[in-house]
Write an enzyme that holds these catalytic residues in place. Structure first.
Site, short mmCIF file in Angstrom:
data_model
loop_
_atom_site.label_atom_id
_atom_site.label_comp_id
_atom_site.label_asym_id
_atom_site.label_seq_id
_atom_site.Cartn_x
_atom_site.Cartn_y
_atom_site.Cartn_z
N LYS A 20 37.12 -38.12 -101.27
CA LYS A 20 36.05 -38.07 -102.26
C LYS A 20 34.76 -37.54 -101.61
O LYS A 20 34.67 -37.47 -100.37
CB LYS A 20 35.87 -39.45 -102.88
N TYR A 60 40.78 -38.79 -114.43
CA TYR A 60 40.56 -40.24 -114.63
C TYR A 60 40.61 -40.64 -116.10
O TYR A 60 40.02 -41.63 -116.51
CB TYR A 60 39.20 -40.63 -114.03
N PHE A 68 32.26 -48.34 -115.68
CA PHE A 68 31.96 -47.55 -114.47
C PHE A 68 32.35 -46.07 -114.61
O PHE A 68 32.11 -45.28 -113.70
CB PHE A 68 32.65 -48.16 -113.24
N ARG A 96 49.42 -45.47 -100.68
CA ARG A 96 48.58 -46.53 -101.24
C ARG A 96 48.36 -47.63 -100.20
O ARG A 96 47.28 -48.22 -100.12
CB ARG A 96 49.22 -47.13 -102.49
N THR A 102 41.47 -51.04 -103.99
CA THR A 102 40.31 -50.33 -104.55
C THR A 102 38.98 -50.80 -103.97
O THR A 102 38.11 -49.98 -103.66
CB THR A 102 40.30 -50.51 -106.09
N ARG A 113 40.32 -47.53 -96.52
CA ARG A 113 39.17 -48.17 -97.17
C ARG A 113 38.70 -49.39 -96.40
O ARG A 113 37.50 -49.66 -96.30
CB ARG A 113 39.53 -48.53 -98.61
N ASN A 123 34.46 -45.41 -102.27
CA ASN A 123 35.62 -45.85 -101.48
C ASN A 123 36.42 -44.70 -100.83
O ASN A 123 37.58 -44.85 -100.50
CB ASN A 123 36.50 -46.79 -102.30
N HIS A 126 41.13 -41.07 -102.83
CA HIS A 126 42.00 -41.31 -103.98
C HIS A 126 43.45 -41.12 -103.55
O HIS A 126 43.76 -40.24 -102.75
CB HIS A 126 41.71 -40.31 -105.11
N GLU A 137 49.15 -35.30 -111.08
CA GLU A 137 47.88 -35.00 -110.41
C GLU A 137 48.00 -33.79 -109.48
O GLU A 137 47.06 -32.99 -109.40
CB GLU A 137 47.40 -36.24 -109.66
#
Ligand code: UDP
Ligand code: MG
Length: 160
Positions: A20, A60, A68, A96, A102, A113, A123, A126, A137
């Site tokens: 990100k 998203y 948010f 993951r 998250t 993270r 964070n 993704h 995606e």
């Protein structure tokens, strides 16, 4: 070892991983790519990219309506991101785990993270949440010619 290898290749999943804008600004791109490389997954797509509002909203779309959401779209479009497609058996769930939960304050040390971030809204990375999202995606963020099919030389040393 070939028949076994071919059989395992049939179960290959893909996941969409994205550094990100905070990760790019903070100089964490190399560190993050390195963790997936070392794990042994196969990189099939990689680019630095300025995401549009439209693409961020499509990516998203399941979160539209959350409080948010506007902040999330602003965050994701606030600077360049690094888009990646990774392939491998079990790559979605494994990525993951490498990423962590998250909320970075709750993410285990040793995860990306957990080691590198503090807040949900910053964070750094993704990762797709299912093989179906992975497919969706990767197709959303990459055009066909941007993905590369190749056979990493290390495969026999990673897959028995
Ligand atoms: N997010 C946020 N606040 C929240 C929940 C999520 O800012 O309360 C952001 C956060 O950056 C997260 C992204 O929205 O990574 C997508 O949310 P999701 O629940 O899909 O988390 P992820 O799959 O990224 O762990
Ligand atoms: Mg998610």
């Amino acid at each position: 070892f070939l028949p076994h290898l071919v059989a395992s290749l049939e179960r290959v999943d893909q996941t969409y991983i994205m550094v990100k804008p905070d990760g790019v600004q903070r100089g964490l791109v190399g560190e993050i790519i390195s963790r997936f490389e070392k794990k042994g997954f196969k990189l099939t797509g990689l680019k630095l990219f300025q995401c549009t509002k439209e693409l961020a909203e499509e990516h998203y779309k399941d979160l539209k309506g959350k409080s948010f959401f506007p902040g999330l779209i602003e965050y994701i479009t606030s600077g360049p991101v690094v888009c990646m497609a990774w392939e491998g058996v079990g790559v979605v769930a494994s990525a993951r785990k490498l990423i962590g939960v998250t909320n970075p304050l709750e993410a285990e040390p040793g995860t990306i993270r957990g080691d590198l971030a503090i807040q949900k809204g910053r964070n750094v990375i993704h990762g797709s949440d299912s093989p179906e999202s992975g497919k969706r995606e990767v197709a959303l963020w990459f055009k066909e010619g941007e993905l590369v099919e190749w056979e990493p030389a290390l495969v026999p040393w990673l897959i028995e």
